[in-house]
Design an enzyme around this catalytic site. Sequence first.
Site: not given
Ligand SMILES: *Cc1c(COP(=O)(O)O)cnc(C)c1O
Length: 391
Positions: A40, A139, A283, A331
């Site tokens: 992801k 969640r 800054y 920036m």
């Molecule tokens: C992000 C995620 C993972 C992977 O987790 P890591 O800690 O990056 O290994 C596995 N399952 C779900 C549902 C996730 O959202």
Amino acid sequence: MSMLTSPRTWVDISLTALRENWATIRSAIPSDCGVVAVMKADAYGHGAEACCAALRDSGATWFAVSSPAEGKRLRVVFPDGNILVLSYFEEGCQDVLDFRLIPQVWEPWQVDVLEAAWRDRGGRGRIPVHIELDTGMGRHGVRSAGELVRLLKHCREKPFLSIEGAMTHFSSSESLQPDNTIRQIEVFGVLLDLIIEQGVEIKYIHAGNSATAFVPRHIDALRGLGRRCGATLMIRPGTSFFGHAPRFLPSGIIAPPPLKPVLSWKTRVTSLREIEAGSTVGYDMTFKAQRSTRLALVPVGYADGLNRLLSNGGGAIVRGRRVPFAGRIMMDLALLDVTEQPTVSIGDEVALIGEQEGVSVSAYDVADTLGTIPDEVTCAIAASVPRLIRD
Ligand SMILES: *Cc1c(COP(=O)(O)O)cnc(C)c1O
């Protein structure tokens, strides 16, 4: 790459390190269990296409993403395998069908959304789904036996649906004392038994993340559940593919697995100056030179994902030595105090994350300075920063 052809700032990706990490993780998980590679957020900021292609060539057959848009991008490099969408799929429901993505559902109305898209596409074939069970993460996911029975009843009325798997997610997989994961695995078992009782045959169950892969007692307990429902167990590591080893608590209870960083974040020195003691920089004049000071300008800043909280601290590496930022990170510019290195020259490569001559700044180091986790550090590197495959 010469100074003239070099981007302002760039990320080097080592697919060799990624493949080695795959081998380390794969060998930690029993061979009768599957691995879902979680890619992801553009593979945690590393560039999803190249990383998935490398893992696919190493033998990965399951990937997970967090939206249909990400799944659609992966489909290009992964024409035949399984791509799970871990959350919110509704917006890209048509892509779920067109690109054969596997959504996770936990509420009856999500099934209706899928049905509408299925009808819209001519009502052919069946859509595989995985059911998410909330065993303590809080969640999303089905929260109770009652909710599960209602969801399964709703699914039974929808012959276009094929419930292929059931999954859960652990909230505290790196904490081994107290071990809340064992409690979650028990709740997972109770809900899985109910699925079987309701006459649903599932092919896969999956749970866990990077840490789970390295905790044999969690894997054993999950495998037991897999056997009980006649399903293949899969574990879902993500961050460890990129070299971020779990930090088990209490510390030292499991040795950190030998994983390698995949990403190095680089820039170059583009200007140098000497300032006198007493001069201020940047800054709000937050840096005041205590001595005659040498400053190196680097063309990278918070717009590129260099966190402004690293101002007057943190560190980058130039000529094999760690040097702090001087003044506020801007920036798209930052200054490094290179007083201790009179040889630094214009064009020198600077590592914001990475290694030079045995000295390193890891994503963990940056995360520790900022009070966060390495995932946030690598995900924050702007999409506009080119990811270059180094090896
Ligand atoms: C992000 C995620 C993972 C992977 O987790 P890591 O800690 O990056 O290994 C596995 N399952 C779900 C549902 C996730 O959202």
